[in-house]
Design a protein around this motif. Structure first.
Motif, mmCIF file in Angstrom:
data_model
loop_
_atom_site.group_PDB
_atom_site.id
_atom_site.type_symbol
_atom_site.label_atom_id
_atom_site.label_comp_id
_atom_site.label_asym_id
_atom_site.label_seq_id
_atom_site.Cartn_x
_atom_site.Cartn_y
_atom_site.Cartn_z
ATOM 1 N N LEU A 110 49.340 -8.818 -23.822
ATOM 2 C CA LEU A 110 49.219 -7.321 -24.306
ATOM 3 C C LEU A 110 48.131 -7.105 -25.010
ATOM 4 C CD1 LEU A 110 50.733 -4.693 -24.428
ATOM 5 C CD2 LEU A 110 51.880 -5.332 -26.627
ATOM 6 N N GLY A 111 46.839 -6.881 -24.190
ATOM 7 C CA GLY A 111 45.643 -6.962 -24.958
ATOM 8 C C GLY A 111 45.303 -5.666 -25.773
ATOM 9 N N THR A 112 44.181 -5.433 -26.169
ATOM 10 C CA THR A 112 43.712 -4.263 -26.966
ATOM 11 C C THR A 112 43.246 -3.494 -25.874
ATOM 12 O OG1 THR A 112 43.274 -5.597 -28.772
ATOM 13 C CG2 THR A 112 42.288 -3.435 -28.828
ATOM 14 N N LEU A 128 36.802 -13.613 -27.692
ATOM 15 C CA LEU A 128 36.080 -12.363 -27.985
ATOM 16 C C LEU A 128 36.518 -11.386 -27.044
ATOM 17 C CD1 LEU A 128 34.584 -11.002 -29.972
ATOM 18 C CD2 LEU A 128 32.441 -11.585 -28.609
ATOM 19 N N GLY A 129 37.509 -10.475 -27.269
ATOM 20 C CA GLY A 129 38.107 -9.591 -26.529
ATOM 21 C C GLY A 129 37.318 -8.068 -26.677
ATOM 22 N N GLY A 130 38.186 -6.999 -26.375
ATOM 23 C CA GLY A 130 37.417 -5.778 -26.686
ATOM 24 C C GLY A 130 37.651 -5.196 -28.213
ATOM 25 N N GLY A 131 38.957 -5.760 -28.891
ATOM 26 C CA GLY A 131 38.891 -5.268 -30.145
ATOM 27 C C GLY A 131 39.112 -6.328 -31.374
ATOM 28 N N GLY A 154 34.321 -6.365 -28.237
ATOM 29 C CA GLY A 154 33.328 -5.750 -27.245
ATOM 30 C C GLY A 154 33.208 -4.043 -27.646
ATOM 31 N N ASP A 155 34.223 -3.561 -28.289
ATOM 32 C CA ASP A 155 34.214 -2.277 -28.552
ATOM 33 C C ASP A 155 33.229 -2.119 -29.652
ATOM 34 O OD1 ASP A 155 36.445 -1.951 -27.079
ATOM 35 O OD2 ASP A 155 37.553 -1.481 -28.887
ATOM 36 N N ASP A 156 32.739 -2.850 -30.615
ATOM 37 C CA ASP A 156 31.850 -2.859 -31.475
ATOM 38 C C ASP A 156 30.446 -3.065 -30.726
ATOM 39 O OD1 ASP A 156 33.349 -2.893 -33.931
ATOM 40 O OD2 ASP A 156 34.192 -4.433 -33.038
ATOM 41 N N ALA A 169 26.473 -0.212 -19.359
ATOM 42 C CA ALA A 169 25.232 -0.682 -19.614
ATOM 43 C C ALA A 169 25.484 -2.177 -20.014
ATOM 44 C CB ALA A 169 24.097 0.039 -20.486
ATOM 45 N N LYS A 170 26.363 -2.417 -20.836
ATOM 46 C CA LYS A 170 26.450 -3.767 -21.567
ATOM 47 C C LYS A 170 26.934 -4.659 -20.196
ATOM 48 C CE LYS A 170 30.539 -4.496 -23.213
ATOM 49 N NZ LYS A 170 31.690 -4.267 -24.127
ATOM 50 N N GLN A 171 27.982 -4.056 -19.563
ATOM 51 C CA GLN A 171 28.463 -5.026 -18.463
ATOM 52 C C GLN A 171 27.620 -5.153 -17.387
ATOM 53 O OE1 GLN A 171 32.642 -3.396 -17.468
ATOM 54 N NE2 GLN A 171 33.098 -3.813 -19.480
ATOM 55 N N LEU A 182 24.533 -5.492 -17.724
ATOM 56 C CA LEU A 182 23.369 -6.579 -18.041
ATOM 57 C C LEU A 182 23.986 -8.234 -17.737
ATOM 58 C CD1 LEU A 182 21.651 -4.645 -21.032
ATOM 59 C CD2 LEU A 182 20.980 -5.175 -18.630
ATOM 60 N N SER A 183 25.119 -8.188 -17.668
ATOM 61 C CA SER A 183 25.459 -9.693 -17.460
ATOM 62 C C SER A 183 25.219 -9.981 -15.648
ATOM 63 C CB SER A 183 27.157 -9.677 -17.519
ATOM 64 O OG SER A 183 27.552 -9.376 -18.431
ATOM 65 N N GLU A 184 24.776 -9.009 -15.101
ATOM 66 C CA GLU A 184 24.246 -9.152 -13.697
ATOM 67 C C GLU A 184 22.752 -8.902 -13.425
ATOM 68 O OE1 GLU A 184 26.803 -10.253 -11.863
ATOM 69 O OE2 GLU A 184 28.321 -9.957 -13.227
ATOM 70 N N VAL A 231 37.260 -17.530 -23.953
ATOM 71 C CA VAL A 231 38.250 -16.411 -23.566
ATOM 72 C C VAL A 231 37.795 -14.980 -23.957
ATOM 73 C CG1 VAL A 231 40.818 -15.869 -23.777
ATOM 74 C CG2 VAL A 231 39.860 -18.029 -24.390
ATOM 75 N N GLY A 232 38.389 -13.987 -23.061
ATOM 76 C CA GLY A 232 38.283 -12.595 -23.479
ATOM 77 C C GLY A 232 37.058 -12.001 -22.609
ATOM 78 N N GLY A 233 36.985 -10.971 -22.211
ATOM 79 C CA GLY A 233 36.117 -10.148 -21.343
ATOM 80 C C GLY A 233 34.721 -10.174 -22.024
ATOM 81 N N SER A 234 34.601 -10.129 -23.257
ATOM 82 C CA SER A 234 33.558 -10.031 -23.957
ATOM 83 C C SER A 234 32.564 -11.388 -23.976
ATOM 84 C CB SER A 234 33.581 -9.655 -25.484
ATOM 85 O OG SER A 234 33.856 -8.423 -25.517
ATOM 86 N N ARG A 292 31.694 -12.597 -21.308
ATOM 87 C CA ARG A 292 31.141 -12.543 -20.174
ATOM 88 C C ARG A 292 29.734 -12.238 -20.542
ATOM 89 N NH1 ARG A 292 35.145 -10.182 -17.304
ATOM 90 N NH2 ARG A 292 35.974 -11.841 -15.812
ATOM 91 N N ALA A 293 29.318 -11.655 -21.652
ATOM 92 C CA ALA A 293 28.097 -11.212 -22.028
ATOM 93 C C ALA A 293 27.307 -12.491 -22.053
ATOM 94 C CB ALA A 293 27.903 -10.527 -23.437
ATOM 95 N N LEU A 294 26.061 -12.570 -21.547
ATOM 96 C CA LEU A 294 25.502 -13.594 -21.368
ATOM 97 C C LEU A 294 24.865 -14.324 -22.820
ATOM 98 C CD1 LEU A 294 23.321 -12.858 -18.191
ATOM 99 C CD2 LEU A 294 25.222 -14.311 -18.510
HETATM 100 P P1 ADP Z 1 41.200 -7.396 -24.926
HETATM 101 O O1 ADP Z 1 41.734 -8.986 -25.278
HETATM 102 O O2 ADP Z 1 40.906 -6.898 -26.283
HETATM 103 O O3 ADP Z 1 42.180 -6.670 -24.251
HETATM 104 P P2 ADP Z 1 39.362 -8.273 -22.826
HETATM 105 O O4 ADP Z 1 39.423 -9.549 -23.063
HETATM 106 O O5 ADP Z 1 40.094 -7.449 -21.591
HETATM 107 O O6 ADP Z 1 39.979 -7.428 -24.225
HETATM 108 O O7 ADP Z 1 37.879 -7.925 -22.980
HETATM 109 C C1 ADP Z 1 37.646 -6.574 -22.847
HETATM 110 C C2 ADP Z 1 36.110 -6.302 -23.338
HETATM 111 O O8 ADP Z 1 35.481 -7.212 -22.283
HETATM 112 C C3 ADP Z 1 35.654 -5.053 -23.243
HETATM 113 O O9 ADP Z 1 35.213 -4.750 -24.421
HETATM 114 C C4 ADP Z 1 34.698 -5.105 -22.242
HETATM 115 O O10 ADP Z 1 33.658 -4.287 -22.340
HETATM 116 C C5 ADP Z 1 34.257 -6.546 -22.304
HETATM 117 N N1 ADP Z 1 33.575 -6.916 -20.851
HETATM 118 C C6 ADP Z 1 34.175 -7.104 -19.655
HETATM 119 N N2 ADP Z 1 33.258 -7.435 -18.816
HETATM 120 C C7 ADP Z 1 31.998 -7.443 -19.471
HETATM 121 C C8 ADP Z 1 30.525 -7.894 -19.458
HETATM 122 N N3 ADP Z 1 30.500 -8.264 -17.909
HETATM 123 N N4 ADP Z 1 29.925 -8.246 -20.011
HETATM 124 C C9 ADP Z 1 30.289 -8.123 -21.506
HETATM 125 N N5 ADP Z 1 31.287 -7.378 -21.779
HETATM 126 C C10 ADP Z 1 32.368 -7.421 -20.795
#
Ligand code: ADP
Ligand code: MG
Length: 623
Positions: A25-27, A209-212, A239-241, A275-277, A279-281, A336-339, A341-343
């Motif tokens: 149950l993510g942010t 590092l997730g979204g919140g 990542g929100d920050d 834009a942030k996302q 820039l990983s590509e 772990v976490g979407g953030s 992915r940021a290089l």
């Molecule tokens: P949460 O655990 O908070 O639900 P996630 O693990 O799903 O979060 O991560 C979400 C975050 O990952 C968001 O801030 C999103 O912008 C960021 N994110 C997803 N893909 C990328 C990417 N390619 N580069 C940077 N940040 C990314």
């Protein structure tokens, strides 16, 4: 707690299998996973998508949609589109006020709950209700895929979640009609997901590092046994920050007014996130706001992200110290976490730990996968003793003692479940009752810790001060929830309490207090912001005046000096009169800018002096 997980494929007969899922149950995003033929897999939605964006849209009839569909309303109807609800779980209004002014929501204090609610077209919605809708949506998805009602779920929470936040998560599951097998720390779940693949031995850092939220956990793996040595992080960093940092940069570069409507604010954030996302590509990307556009490249992005990444690395250092583990003792780093992915994040994490982090599982999915594995075990689909797991409490639990001080009973990073007792005595002759105040936190003063609960032990037989023996026991179960008991040992009188958040669900008095604090919340926030700017103004006024006194006459000509003095006087006057913190902030900035030349000359002069001093020293040395 000890978890037992058998070899993949050695599960009981198929017809005995129960339907158990793991829910992240993510942010920002939520997922559900389950174990199928011995392997944890994500349950996709009917369109084949793994993620459920943690977003909800309400209209006057009630909940209109969740997930991707709800996100589509984010720009057009921001006040009725709830995102990042998890940040508010189990929080009081005072906590929410601390989030600052970036909140695009309206709040009301609920009548049956002290937790602030979101004001939507459908009425006041609590964070617990909103989370319950997300859980229910994932539950429906899983039931459709598994062909029947769920028997239970493991739901993950950040390691940093305190008691109130964990309780709120359980409440949400209850509201959704889900049987919670256990709450599980997210990094721990990731470790389970990786542990099954890797096995072996070693010390592992899980960087989430997730979204919140940001979580760092230090785990030790011995003969297939995991132990969580320490967990730390920041429950308000993610990542929100990153998005906000990029949006602020954009706003500054394009000279957009800081006072924006919520819709505009969100649009800017959406542009920043895209834009942030990208820039990983790609190396650079163009951002367009209205008529204007701007290039953001990886170097600039790195400049914006570095301070935030540095914050996460400081938390890593603290947790390593807590765990008593040196950097070079870490064998593996798990992302772990979407953030992640940021290089730049990968780069900095690799730099810090001196090794390439592991990321062969999808960083979005690891947590849900690990939770599914654990759910499968807890529901009884597996047996065996391949994997043992220990969890820790993130914050110390203590009791208030005389003078408003905290006596810690269970120290943070103690493995759970745990029970600890301590003896206390009476303060006065003939004292027949004892107030127990349960607090959570690392600070020495009660006022600096979070208050969890209060209760009284009554019926103590009258005795002289100091002769009663009162044993207070703190017990934390496998979900990280606390119960406290107090017992007078000679008479056997006892009182106990299940610790619920102090803004518990139906405590009328608490609700009233919160309503009162709510009616002041906006003013309080503004007052705090103003006070901060006033302090800043005082600081800069004093600094510049002191500098002028030292060498203003030498370094500035008469006009420059006059001009600088005038701007300081204006700032001083504004500081005394304005109630508007933004206005004061703008003036401070302009004074700071106006004094840059002076500062530069002082710097030069100081450098010259230092060099001169040095050569003189050297000269003397040679003589
Ligand atoms: P949460 O655990 O908070 O639900 P996630 O693990 O799903 O979060 O991560 C979400 C975050 O990952 C968001 O801030 C999103 O912008 C960021 N994110 C997803 N893909 C990328 C990417 N390619 N580069 C940077 N940040 C990314
Ligand atoms: Mg997450």
């Amino acid at each position: 707690m000890l978890l037992q997980i058998s070899e993949p494929g050695q599960s009981p007969e198929p017809h005995q299998r129960k339907r158990a899922v793991g829910i992240d149950l993510g942010t920002t995003n939520s997922l559900v996973a389950t174990v199928r033929s011995g392997t944890a897999t994500i349950v996709n939605d009917e369109q084949g998508r793994a993620l459920l964006p943690s977003a909800l849209h309400y209209d006057r009839h009630g909940l209109s949609c969740v997930g991707y569909e709800a996100l589509e309303h984010d720009l057009s109807d921001p006040l009725n589109t709830l995102t990042s609800v998890k940040r508010f779980m189990g929080r009081g209004l005072a906590d929410v006020a601390l989030f600052g002014e970036q909140l695009p929501y309206e709040f009301v204090a609920g009548s049956d709950s002290g937790m602030p609610k979101f004001a939507t077209a459908a009425g006041a919605i609590s964070p617990v209700q909103a989370s319950a809708e997300l859980l229910a949506s994932l539950e429906r998805r899983a039931e459709l895929a598994l062909g029947g009602d769920l028997d239970g779920a493991v739901i993950t929470v950040p390691a940093y979640f305190d008691d109130a936040q964990r309780q709120a998560t359980k409440d949400a599951a209850m509201l959704a009609g889900i049987k919670v097998l256990r709450l599980l720390n997210e990094p721990t779940a990731a470790a389970i997901a990786y542990g099954l693949d890797a096995g072996g031995e070693g010390t592992i850092a899980v960087y989430d590092l997730g979204g919140g939220t940001f979580d760092i956990s230090i785990l030790r793996l011995t003969r297939g046994v995991f132990e969580v040595l320490a967990s730390g992080g920041d429950s308000a960093l993610g990542g929100d920050d990153f998005d906000r940092a990029i949006a602020d940069w954009l706003r500054a570069e394009l000279a957009i007014d800081a006072d924006m409507a919520p819709a505009q604010q969100r649009q800017l954030l959406a542009i920043a996130k895209r834009a942030k996302q990208q820039l990983s590509e790609v190396e650079q990307t163009q951002l367009t706001v209205g008529e204007q556009s701007l290039i953001l490249d990886r170097d600039q992005l790195a400049t914006l992200l570095d301070p935030l990444i540095a914050k996460t690395l400081r938390a890593c250092r603290r947790s390593l110290a807590d765990a008593g583990v040196k950097l070079d003792e870490i064998d593996n780093v798990v992302l772990v976490g979407g953030s992640t992915r940021a290089l730049r994040v990968r780069e900095k994490v690799a730099d810090y730990f001196g090794r390439e982090p592991l990321c062969h599982l999808d960083p979005d999915q690891v947590v849900a996968l690990g939770a599914a594995v654990q759910a499968d075990v807890l529901i009884g689909n597996k047996s065996g003793d391949d994997l043992l797991l220990l969890d820790v409490i993130p914050l110390s639990l203590g009791i208030e003692t005389m003078g408003g001080l905290v006596e810690k009973i269970i120290h943070r990073n103690t493995t759970i479940p745990v029970a600890k007792a301590q003896e206390f005595t009476t303060f006065k002759d003939g004292q027949t009752a004892l107030a127990v105040h349960v607090v959570q936190g690392e600070r020495e003063l009660v006022s600096d810790c979070r208050s969890l609960a209060r209760f009284e032990l009554r019926g103590i037989p009258p005795m002289t001060a100091g002769s009663a023996k009162i044993r207070v026991t703190y017990q934390v179960d496998a979900d990280g929830l606390l119960s406290v008991a107090a017992r007078e040992m000679t008479s056997g009188v006892e009182a106990r309490i299940e610790v619920k958040p102090s803004y518990g669900l139906d405590d009328g008095e608490v609700t009233r207090m919160l309503q009162e604090s709510f009616s002041h919340a906006r003013e309080d926030m503004a007052a705090r912001a103003l006070a901060e700017q006033q302090v800043e103004a005082d600081r800069i006024i004093e600094d510049i005046r002191a500098a002028i006194a030292v060498d203003g006459e030498q370094l500035l000509d008469a006009d420059e000096l006059e001009c600088l003095r005038k701007s300081i006087d204006e700032l001083q006057q504004l500081r005394e009169t304005t109630r508007e913190h933004r206005q004061l902030a703008r003036k401070i900035e302009s004074v700071a800018k106006g004094s840059e030349t002076f500062a530069a000359r002082r710097m030069n002069a100081a450098v010259k002096k230092a060099l001169a001093g040095q050569s003189l020293d050297q000269l003397e040395g040679e003589l």
